[in-house]
Design an enzyme around this catalytic site. Structure first.
Site, PDB file in Angstrom:
ATOM      1  N   GLY A 244       0.814  -1.223   0.000  1.00 52.36           N
ATOM      2  CA  GLY A 244       0.000   0.000   0.000  1.00 52.36           C
ATOM      3  C   GLY A 244       0.841   1.263   0.000  1.00 52.36           C
ATOM      4  O   GLY A 244       0.550   2.230  -0.714  1.00 52.36           O
ATOM      5  N   CYS A 245       1.915   1.254   0.779  1.00 47.99           N
ATOM      6  CA  CYS A 245       2.782   2.438   0.881  1.00 47.99           C
ATOM      7  C   CYS A 245       3.518   2.679  -0.429  1.00 47.99           C
ATOM      8  O   CYS A 245       3.711   3.816  -0.845  1.00 47.99           O
ATOM      9  CB  CYS A 245       3.762   2.279   2.040  1.00 47.99           C
ATOM     10  SG  CYS A 245       2.913   2.129   3.634  1.00 47.99           S
ATOM     11  N   THR A 246       3.902   1.599  -1.087  1.00 46.92           N
ATOM     12  CA  THR A 246       4.585   1.713  -2.375  1.00 46.92           C
ATOM     13  C   THR A 246       3.632   2.278  -3.422  1.00 46.92           C
ATOM     14  O   THR A 246       3.968   3.224  -4.143  1.00 46.92           O
ATOM     15  CB  THR A 246       5.138   0.345  -2.819  1.00 46.92           C
ATOM     16  OG1 THR A 246       6.072  -0.106  -1.832  1.00 46.92           O
ATOM     17  CG2 THR A 246       5.832   0.441  -4.165  1.00 46.92           C
TER      18      THR A 246
END
Length: 157
Positions: free
Chosen positions: A45-47
């Protein structure tokens, strides 16, 4: 716990950034800032979130806006993350979580029945005077950067 809302002054910070040096929020007054908080470098998700913001960086810049991602990861980890995914946004390291806590985002989370402390994925749109213009809590990543861009555009009109 601090709850920051629209109209609040965004808590200032000076933190180390990817590639060396520091970023000071108050030094960016006079133009909008998108400050997004995320849990951890190089997770799915952060990527995706960082890639989406990076892809829209030219449009944010055209509006005079700076995009900053913040997590408790170390600068070295940010550097690797940025290189691996060719990220264009600035990443700052809040290793002691003082700023994350000042924004009220160090919270108890739960996964598979296990409780732990972590960063709640949240984005703040800060106007040119340093006030919070909009808050997105518990962000769902897909399409989020485009929504923030539209809100930034609306800020300018």
């Amino acid at each position: 716990m601090t709850v920051l809302d629209t109209g609040s002054i965004a808590p200032d910070f000076t933190l180390p950034r990817d590639g060396g040096g520091d970023i000071t929020l108050s030094a960016l007054r006079g133009k909008p800032v998108v400050l997004y908080f995320y849990p951890k470098d190089d997770t799915s998700g952060c990527t995706q979130e960082a890639i989406e913001f990076s892809g829209l960086k030219p449009q944010f810049e055209a509006l005079g806006a700076t995009v900053i991602g913040m997590s408790p990861d170390a600068v070295k980890k940010h550097d690797k993350f940025k290189t691996k995914h060719d990220l264009k946004v600035d990443l700052v390291a809040d290793e002691d979580r003082k700023i994350i806590e000042a924004y009220g985002l160090w919270v108890e989370k739960s996964m598979y029945g296990r409780k732990y402390m972590g960063v709640e994925r949240t984005t703040f749109l800060i106007d040119a005077s340093g006030k919070i213009a909009r808050v997105w809590n518990k962000v769902k990543v897909s399409g989020h950067a485009a929504e923030v861009l539209e809100a930034t555009r609306a800020l300018k009109s």
